[in-house]
Design a protein around this motif. Structure first.
Motif, PDB file in Angstrom:
ATOM      1  N   GLY A 170       0.843  -1.191   0.000  1.00 47.19           N
ATOM      2  CA  GLY A 170       0.000   0.000   0.000  1.00 47.19           C
ATOM      3  C   GLY A 170       0.873   1.235   0.000  1.00 47.19           C
ATOM      4  N   GLN A 171       0.254   2.395   0.145  1.00 47.27           N
ATOM      5  CA  GLN A 171       0.996   3.647   0.071  1.00 47.27           C
ATOM      6  C   GLN A 171       2.116   3.703   1.104  1.00 47.27           C
ATOM      7  OE1 GLN A 171      -1.329   7.256  -0.154  1.00 47.27           O
ATOM      8  NE2 GLN A 171      -3.038   6.173  -1.122  1.00 47.27           N
ATOM      9  N   GLY A 172       3.248   4.227   0.658  1.00 48.79           N
ATOM     10  CA  GLY A 172       4.383   4.365   1.557  1.00 48.79           C
ATOM     11  C   GLY A 172       5.698   4.253   0.813  1.00 48.79           C
ATOM     12  N   LEU A 173       6.784   4.399   1.563  1.00 50.42           N
ATOM     13  CA  LEU A 173       8.129   4.311   1.002  1.00 50.42           C
ATOM     14  C   LEU A 173       8.733   2.953   1.340  1.00 50.42           C
ATOM     15  CD1 LEU A 173       7.752   7.575   1.879  1.00 50.42           C
ATOM     16  CD2 LEU A 173       9.964   7.587   0.744  1.00 50.42           C
ATOM     17  N   TYR A 174       9.319   2.311   0.336  1.00 48.86           N
ATOM     18  CA  TYR A 174       9.903   0.982   0.481  1.00 48.86           C
ATOM     19  C   TYR A 174      11.376   1.067   0.091  1.00 48.86           C
ATOM     20  CZ  TYR A 174       5.080  -0.458   0.840  1.00 48.86           C
ATOM     21  OH  TYR A 174       3.765  -0.591   1.249  1.00 48.86           O
ATOM     22  N   GLU A 175      12.246   0.931   1.089  1.00 44.54           N
ATOM     23  CA  GLU A 175      13.682   1.050   0.820  1.00 44.54           C
ATOM     24  C   GLU A 175      14.223  -0.231   0.195  1.00 44.54           C
ATOM     25  OE1 GLU A 175      17.902   2.482   2.785  1.00 44.54           O
ATOM     26  OE2 GLU A 175      16.231   2.021   4.135  1.00 44.54           O
ATOM     27  N   PHE A 176      15.053  -0.073  -0.839  1.00 46.66           N
ATOM     28  CA  PHE A 176      15.718  -1.229  -1.445  1.00 46.66           C
ATOM     29  C   PHE A 176      17.185  -0.918  -1.761  1.00 46.66           C
ATOM     30  CE2 PHE A 176      13.871   1.194  -4.824  1.00 46.66           C
ATOM     31  CZ  PHE A 176      14.546   0.923  -6.017  1.00 46.66           C
ATOM     32  N   THR A 177      17.778  -0.062  -0.939  1.00 49.21           N
ATOM     33  CA  THR A 177      19.180   0.329  -1.103  1.00 49.21           C
ATOM     34  C   THR A 177      20.115  -0.883  -1.055  1.00 49.21           C
ATOM     35  OG1 THR A 177      18.620   2.354   0.092  1.00 49.21           O
ATOM     36  CG2 THR A 177      20.963   1.910  -0.262  1.00 49.21           C
ATOM     37  N   LEU A 213      10.321   6.909  -7.686  1.00 52.65           N
ATOM     38  CA  LEU A 213      11.578   6.591  -7.007  1.00 52.65           C
ATOM     39  C   LEU A 213      12.055   7.832  -6.269  1.00 52.65           C
ATOM     40  CD1 LEU A 213      13.412   4.608  -9.832  1.00 52.65           C
ATOM     41  CD2 LEU A 213      12.263   3.676  -7.812  1.00 52.65           C
ATOM     42  N   LEU A 214      12.785   7.608  -5.193  1.00 43.64           N
ATOM     43  CA  LEU A 214      13.215   8.729  -4.371  1.00 43.64           C
ATOM     44  C   LEU A 214      14.488   8.352  -3.617  1.00 43.64           C
ATOM     45  CD1 LEU A 214      12.097  11.538  -3.581  1.00 43.64           C
ATOM     46  CD2 LEU A 214      10.939  10.426  -1.678  1.00 43.64           C
ATOM     47  N   ILE A 215      15.396   9.297  -3.511  1.00 49.33           N
ATOM     48  CA  ILE A 215      16.527   9.177  -2.586  1.00 49.33           C
ATOM     49  C   ILE A 215      16.169  10.052  -1.399  1.00 49.33           C
ATOM     50  CG2 ILE A 215      18.958   9.696  -2.175  1.00 49.33           C
ATOM     51  CD1 ILE A 215      19.457   9.063  -5.127  1.00 49.33           C
ATOM     52  N   GLN A 216      16.168   9.443  -0.218  1.00 47.54           N
ATOM     53  CA  GLN A 216      15.691  10.164   0.956  1.00 47.54           C
ATOM     54  C   GLN A 216      16.398   9.639   2.204  1.00 47.54           C
ATOM     55  OE1 GLN A 216      14.621  12.888   2.701  1.00 47.54           O
ATOM     56  NE2 GLN A 216      13.433  13.061   0.821  1.00 47.54           N
ATOM     57  N   GLU A 217      16.249  10.364   3.294  1.00 53.36           N
ATOM     58  CA  GLU A 217      16.835   9.964   4.568  1.00 53.36           C
ATOM     59  C   GLU A 217      16.323   8.582   4.978  1.00 53.36           C
ATOM     60  OE1 GLU A 217      16.614  11.139   9.260  1.00 53.36           O
ATOM     61  OE2 GLU A 217      16.615  12.778   7.805  1.00 53.36           O
ATOM     62  N   ASN A 218      17.248   7.754   5.456  1.00 53.10           N
ATOM     63  CA  ASN A 218      16.847   6.416   5.897  1.00 53.10           C
ATOM     64  C   ASN A 218      17.147   6.170   7.378  1.00 53.10           C
ATOM     65  OD1 ASN A 218      19.614   6.113   5.861  1.00 53.10           O
ATOM     66  ND2 ASN A 218      19.636   4.417   4.409  1.00 53.10           N
ATOM     67  N   PRO A 222      10.155  11.944  -9.150  1.00 52.76           N
ATOM     68  CA  PRO A 222      10.987  11.257 -10.141  1.00 52.76           C
ATOM     69  C   PRO A 222      10.583   9.793 -10.341  1.00 52.76           C
ATOM     70  CG  PRO A 222      12.236  11.698  -8.127  1.00 52.76           C
ATOM     71  CD  PRO A 222      10.895  12.327  -7.955  1.00 52.76           C
ATOM     72  N   VAL A 223      10.689   9.356 -11.588  1.00 50.14           N
ATOM     73  CA  VAL A 223      10.490   7.938 -11.899  1.00 50.14           C
ATOM     74  C   VAL A 223      11.809   7.292 -12.310  1.00 50.14           C
ATOM     75  CG1 VAL A 223       8.053   8.176 -12.490  1.00 50.14           C
ATOM     76  CG2 VAL A 223       9.784   8.455 -14.280  1.00 50.14           C
ATOM     77  N   SER A 224      12.880   8.100 -12.351  1.00 50.46           N
ATOM     78  CA  SER A 224      14.215   7.553 -12.598  1.00 50.46           C
ATOM     79  C   SER A 224      15.224   8.282 -11.712  1.00 50.46           C
ATOM     80  CB  SER A 224      14.605   7.667 -14.074  1.00 50.46           C
ATOM     81  OG  SER A 224      14.757   9.011 -14.440  1.00 50.46           O
ATOM     82  N   LEU A 225      16.307   7.581 -11.409  1.00 52.91           N
ATOM     83  CA  LEU A 225      17.391   8.135 -10.586  1.00 52.91           C
ATOM     84  C   LEU A 225      18.718   7.789 -11.250  1.00 52.91           C
ATOM     85  CD1 LEU A 225      16.223   6.855  -7.066  1.00 52.91           C
ATOM     86  CD2 LEU A 225      15.917   9.168  -7.983  1.00 52.91           C
ATOM     87  N   GLY A 252      25.058   9.593   0.263  1.00 49.81           N
ATOM     88  CA  GLY A 252      25.446  10.201   1.525  1.00 49.81           C
ATOM     89  C   GLY A 252      25.145   9.274   2.693  1.00 49.81           C
ATOM     90  N   THR A 253      25.626   9.634   3.857  1.00 48.93           N
ATOM     91  CA  THR A 253      25.513   8.795   5.053  1.00 48.93           C
ATOM     92  C   THR A 253      24.087   8.362   5.351  1.00 48.93           C
ATOM     93  OG1 THR A 253      27.431   9.906   5.984  1.00 48.93           O
ATOM     94  CG2 THR A 253      26.036   8.691   7.518  1.00 48.93           C
ATOM     95  N   TRP A 254      23.135   9.274   5.245  1.00 48.94           N
ATOM     96  CA  TRP A 254      21.757   8.959   5.627  1.00 48.94           C
ATOM     97  C   TRP A 254      20.841   8.786   4.420  1.00 48.94           C
ATOM     98  CZ3 TRP A 254      22.586   7.479  10.184  1.00 48.94           C
ATOM     99  CH2 TRP A 254      23.428   8.168  11.045  1.00 48.94           C
ATOM    100  N   GLN A 255      21.408   8.632   3.238  1.00 51.82           N
ATOM    101  CA  GLN A 255      20.573   8.496   2.044  1.00 51.82           C
ATOM    102  C   GLN A 255      20.257   7.044   1.732  1.00 51.82           C
ATOM    103  OE1 GLN A 255      22.911  10.743  -0.862  1.00 51.82           O
ATOM    104  NE2 GLN A 255      21.277  12.271  -0.884  1.00 51.82           N
ATOM    105  N   GLY A 256      19.009   6.798   1.392  1.00 53.64           N
ATOM    106  CA  GLY A 256      18.570   5.490   0.953  1.00 53.64           C
ATOM    107  C   GLY A 256      17.769   5.623  -0.330  1.00 53.64           C
ATOM    108  N   ILE A 257      17.656   4.517  -1.059  1.00 54.60           N
ATOM    109  CA  ILE A 257      16.891   4.477  -2.311  1.00 54.60           C
ATOM    110  C   ILE A 257      15.535   3.859  -1.999  1.00 54.60           C
ATOM    111  CG2 ILE A 257      16.817   3.610  -4.672  1.00 54.60           C
ATOM    112  CD1 ILE A 257      19.919   3.290  -4.428  1.00 54.60           C
ATOM    113  N   TYR A 258      14.484   4.566  -2.391  1.00 55.64           N
ATOM    114  CA  TYR A 258      13.126   4.132  -2.070  1.00 55.64           C
ATOM    115  C   TYR A 258      12.254   4.052  -3.311  1.00 55.64           C
ATOM    116  CZ  TYR A 258      14.093   5.211   2.828  1.00 55.64           C
ATOM    117  OH  TYR A 258      14.614   5.247   4.089  1.00 55.64           O
TER     118      TYR A 258
END
Length: 189
Positions: free
Chosen positions: A62-69, A97-102, A150-153, A165-171
């Motif tokens: 469902g709606q939300g961010l799913y990290e797969f870094t 897709l998003l790069i965001q704090e993890n 974004p739909v691409s990174l 970066g230290t706190w960045q994750g791929i979502y």
């Protein structure tokens, strides 16, 4: 599943400083294939980057961010590329897709709340102007959210590692309410 290697075109010096290889232009047919087959072992030995591709499947609830870094980082590491560019592309129109704090999950909660407030479901009176309603109250808002995000990174790879970066994750940012299996194409070259 990793696809066939794709060679970059352009002059490259032979190991030991010899003359550059002269590669035919793309679309060269059998002649191009023969040249590539002859060069492939030498290029692999010299750690010349051969572009590779694969696809990741992200299961959402469902709606939300799913990290797969970690999945991406492990795949990149397994390819042995020293310096490269990684491109990720989600093959759907209702997620992004998003790069965001993890580090702090509150960031993900707040992003979801903000985006829901910005683009509410069709049951909200502010969305009465929407005409596409055949796939449920979350479908057109999901398309709008994917159009805004974004739909691409593109992520640099340095010394075999993602240059995050230290706190960045791929979502993957799921914008639909129901569970989905989402495909993310990856190209490393």
């Amino acid at each position: 599943q990793v696809g066939d290697p794709v060679l970059a075109f352009g002059p490259r010096r032979r190991a030991g400083g010899g003359q550059p290889h002269s590669l035919p232009r793309p679309g060269g047919g059998p002649a191009l294939r023969r040249v590539c087959e002859q060069l492939l072992p030498e290029l692999q030995e010299s750690r010349f980057l051969i572009a590779v591709q694969t696809e990741f499947t992200i299961e959402t609830l469902g709606q939300g961010l799913y990290e797969f870094t970690r999945d991406i980082a492990d795949w990149v590491a397994s390819k042995g590329a020293d310096d490269a560019l990684l491109t990720l592309f989600v093959r759907h129109t209702s997620c992004s897709l998003l790069i965001q704090e993890n580090a702090d999950p509150d960031v993900q909660t707040d992003l979801l709340a903000w985006l829901t407030r910005l683009v509410p479901p069709l049951t909200d009176r502010s969305m009465d102007y929407i005409t596409h309603r055949t796939e449920g109250p979350d479908d057109m808002p999901a398309h709008i959210k994917a159009a805004l995000m974004p739909v691409s990174l593109t992520i640099p790879v340095t010394q075999g590692r993602l240059a995050l970066g230290t706190w960045q994750g791929i979502y993957l940012f799921e914008h639909r309410s129901a569970p989905h299996q989402r495909q993310v194409a990856a190209h490393l070259g």
